[in-house]
Structure formats: C-alpha cells, structure tokens
Design a protein around this motif. Structure first.
Motif, PDB file in Angstrom:
ATOM      1  N   ILE A  69      -0.623  -5.242  10.379  1.00 12.48           N
ATOM      2  CA  ILE A  69      -0.013  -5.161   9.051  1.00 12.48           C
ATOM      3  C   ILE A  69       0.950  -6.327   8.881  1.00 12.48           C
ATOM      4  O   ILE A  69       1.878  -6.499   9.676  1.00 12.48           O
ATOM      5  N   LYS A  70       0.724  -7.099   7.818  1.00 17.47           N
ATOM      6  CA  LYS A  70       1.614  -8.201   7.474  1.00 17.47           C
ATOM      7  C   LYS A  70       2.352  -7.908   6.166  1.00 17.47           C
ATOM      8  O   LYS A  70       3.302  -8.581   5.835  1.00 17.47           O
ATOM      9  N   GLY A  71       1.882  -6.904   5.422  1.00 13.34           N
ATOM     10  CA  GLY A  71       2.438  -6.572   4.117  1.00 13.34           C
ATOM     11  C   GLY A  71       3.374  -5.384   4.177  1.00 13.34           C
ATOM     12  O   GLY A  71       4.088  -5.179   5.166  1.00 13.34           O
ATOM     13  N   ASN A  72       3.357  -4.580   3.108  1.00 18.19           N
ATOM     14  CA  ASN A  72       4.261  -3.444   2.959  1.00 18.19           C
ATOM     15  C   ASN A  72       3.468  -2.150   2.855  1.00 18.19           C
ATOM     16  O   ASN A  72       2.462  -2.093   2.153  1.00 18.19           O
ATOM     17  N   VAL A  73       3.956  -1.121   3.557  1.00 13.00           N
ATOM     18  CA  VAL A  73       3.317   0.191   3.521  1.00 13.00           C
ATOM     19  C   VAL A  73       4.377   1.242   3.228  1.00 13.00           C
ATOM     20  O   VAL A  73       5.453   1.251   3.838  1.00 13.00           O
ATOM     21  N   ASN A  74       4.052   2.135   2.293  1.00  7.33           N
ATOM     22  CA  ASN A  74       4.899   3.273   1.970  1.00  7.33           C
ATOM     23  C   ASN A  74       4.038   4.522   2.111  1.00  7.33           C
ATOM     24  O   ASN A  74       3.016   4.631   1.440  1.00  7.33           O
ATOM     25  N   GLY A  75       4.421   5.436   2.983  1.00 10.17           N
ATOM     26  CA  GLY A  75       3.633   6.659   3.143  1.00 10.17           C
ATOM     27  C   GLY A  75       3.560   7.111   4.571  1.00 10.17           C
ATOM     28  O   GLY A  75       4.561   7.489   5.167  1.00 10.17           O
TER      29      GLY A  75
ATOM     30  N   PHE B  15       0.848  -1.189   0.000  1.00 12.86           N
ATOM     31  CA  PHE B  15       0.000   0.000   0.000  1.00 12.86           C
ATOM     32  C   PHE B  15       0.881   1.235   0.000  1.00 12.86           C
ATOM     33  O   PHE B  15       1.840   1.320   0.769  1.00 12.86           O
ATOM     34  N   THR B  16       0.545   2.206  -0.849  1.00 10.60           N
ATOM     35  CA  THR B  16       1.250   3.480  -0.870  1.00 10.60           C
ATOM     36  C   THR B  16       0.229   4.583  -0.626  1.00 10.60           C
ATOM     37  O   THR B  16      -0.775   4.659  -1.332  1.00 10.60           O
ATOM     38  N   GLY B  17       0.501   5.422   0.386  1.00  5.71           N
ATOM     39  CA  GLY B  17      -0.412   6.501   0.733  1.00  5.71           C
ATOM     40  C   GLY B  17      -0.493   6.660   2.228  1.00  5.71           C
ATOM     41  O   GLY B  17       0.410   6.273   2.961  1.00  5.71           O
ATOM     42  N   THR B  18      -1.604   7.218   2.707  1.00  2.56           N
ATOM     43  CA  THR B  18      -1.811   7.446   4.134  1.00  2.56           C
ATOM     44  C   THR B  18      -2.922   6.531   4.627  1.00  2.56           C
ATOM     45  O   THR B  18      -3.986   6.465   4.026  1.00  2.56           O
ATOM     46  N   ILE B  19      -2.638   5.823   5.719  1.00  2.00           N
ATOM     47  CA  ILE B  19      -3.626   4.956   6.348  1.00  2.00           C
ATOM     48  C   ILE B  19      -4.096   5.627   7.633  1.00  2.00           C
ATOM     49  O   ILE B  19      -3.279   5.990   8.474  1.00  2.00           O
ATOM     50  N   HIS B  20      -5.416   5.795   7.780  1.00  2.00           N
ATOM     51  CA  HIS B  20      -6.039   6.297   9.010  1.00  2.00           C
ATOM     52  C   HIS B  20      -6.919   5.181   9.556  1.00  2.00           C
ATOM     53  O   HIS B  20      -7.662   4.563   8.793  1.00  2.00           O
ATOM     54  N   PHE B  21      -6.858   4.933  10.871  1.00  3.26           N
ATOM     55  CA  PHE B  21      -7.758   3.943  11.452  1.00  3.26           C
ATOM     56  C   PHE B  21      -8.021   4.250  12.913  1.00  3.26           C
ATOM     57  O   PHE B  21      -7.249   4.936  13.569  1.00  3.26           O
ATOM     58  N   ALA B  22      -9.153   3.694  13.422  1.00  2.32           N
ATOM     59  CA  ALA B  22      -9.564   3.944  14.801  1.00  2.32           C
ATOM     60  C   ALA B  22      -9.762   2.656  15.598  1.00  2.32           C
ATOM     61  O   ALA B  22     -10.079   2.712  16.770  1.00  2.32           O
TER      62      ALA B  22
ATOM     63  N   ASP C 247       7.209 -10.184   9.083  1.00  2.00           N
ATOM     64  CA  ASP C 247       7.662 -10.028   7.697  1.00  2.00           C
ATOM     65  C   ASP C 247       7.219  -8.720   7.056  1.00  2.00           C
ATOM     66  O   ASP C 247       7.486  -8.493   5.873  1.00  2.00           O
ATOM     67  N   ALA C 248       6.560  -7.844   7.814  1.00  3.56           N
ATOM     68  CA  ALA C 248       6.096  -6.564   7.277  1.00  3.56           C
ATOM     69  C   ALA C 248       7.266  -5.602   7.112  1.00  3.56           C
ATOM     70  O   ALA C 248       8.216  -5.610   7.898  1.00  3.56           O
ATOM     71  N   LYS C 249       7.161  -4.770   6.071  1.00  2.00           N
ATOM     72  CA  LYS C 249       8.161  -3.728   5.818  1.00  2.00           C
ATOM     73  C   LYS C 249       7.409  -2.408   5.675  1.00  2.00           C
ATOM     74  O   LYS C 249       6.598  -2.234   4.768  1.00  2.00           O
ATOM     75  N   ILE C 250       7.701  -1.495   6.584  1.00  2.00           N
ATOM     76  CA  ILE C 250       7.005  -0.207   6.634  1.00  2.00           C
ATOM     77  C   ILE C 250       7.996   0.908   6.337  1.00  2.00           C
ATOM     78  O   ILE C 250       9.007   1.052   7.030  1.00  2.00           O
ATOM     79  N   ASN C 251       7.728   1.685   5.295  1.00  2.00           N
ATOM     80  CA  ASN C 251       8.493   2.884   4.988  1.00  2.00           C
ATOM     81  C   ASN C 251       7.541   4.057   5.193  1.00  2.00           C
ATOM     82  O   ASN C 251       6.953   4.572   4.247  1.00  2.00           O
ATOM     83  N   ALA C 252       7.351   4.416   6.463  1.00  2.00           N
ATOM     84  CA  ALA C 252       6.349   5.420   6.796  1.00  2.00           C
ATOM     85  C   ALA C 252       6.579   5.952   8.198  1.00  2.00           C
ATOM     86  O   ALA C 252       7.111   5.254   9.048  1.00  2.00           O
TER      87      ALA C 252
END
Length: 120
Positions: free
Chosen positions: A39-45, A27-34, A58-63
């Motif tokens: 997260i098991k995947g990859n996030v950029n943002g 996922f690339t962008g901004t994640i908002h949650f309440a 195994d998650a990789k977060i660039n955020a």
C-alpha cells in the motif's frame, strides 16, 4: 535489517508484488487479500489478510489490520495484528495496539499503544 526466517519481506521491491495500491488512491472499506500486498496510498476501514502486507513510507492507514507479516514504513491509526511479525521501520508510526508473535521497532519509529506478544 535483522535475522528472521523468511526475512525476504524486507528485500521485496514494488515489482515483486502482485498488487500495489498506488499513492494517488484512497480506498474506504474492507480489503481482503491472500497474496503479498503493498500500500502506497490511503486506506480507511479494515484490512484482513492471510499473507504479507507492506505499508510504504507515504501511506496513511486509518484501519485495523490483520495479516501474516506486516512491515510498516508509513502511518497506521488502528490496531495491528500480525500472525508472525509486525515490524515498524524508523519512518513508521502506529497509533494503536499491536499483537504478534514477534514485534520489532526500529529506533526513530513511533508507537502509541500497547504491545502483546503471542505464541505462534
């Protein structure tokens, strides 16, 4: 793991979460949650939350991350701000600065950055 009020964050299984980002998702962008989020995947943002966040092994977060309580088992490249807690397990890595009321780093974990503790 350790004695912290509401430590049940560390006992939660995948089925206990309303939302789980699977390991095959990037996922690339901004994640908002309440509500608690895993997260098991990859996030950029950017990740912004008023609830708990679990970053699996195994998650990789660039955020940059802001959440209530954060459990890091995977890799985070970015600054981390936990309102109440940031916990890095033995498999976790943070490349960035951490700010929280409580910061816990298990033996074997990696932190490349500075830690700042704040009052709740």
């Amino acid at each position: 793991m350790f004695d912290v009020k509401e430590a049940n964050l560390f006992e939660l299984e995948e089925e206990d979460f309303d939302t789980v980002m699977a390991s095959d998702i990037t996922f690339t962008g901004t994640i908002h949650f309440a509500k608690p989020f895993m997260i098991k995947g990859n996030v950029n943002g950017k990740i912004i939350a008023t609830s708990d966040l679990v970053i699996e092994k195994d998650a990789k977060i660039n955020a940059d991350i802001e959440a209530d309580r954060i459990l890091i088992k995977g890799i985070v490249n970015g600054n981390v701000k936990g309102k109440r807690l940031v916990f890095i397990t033995s498999t976790g890595t943070v490349n960035g600065d951490i700010t929280s009321a409580q910061i816990v780093q298990e033996p074997g974990s990696t932190l490349n950055g500075k830690c700042t503790t704040i009052k709740q």
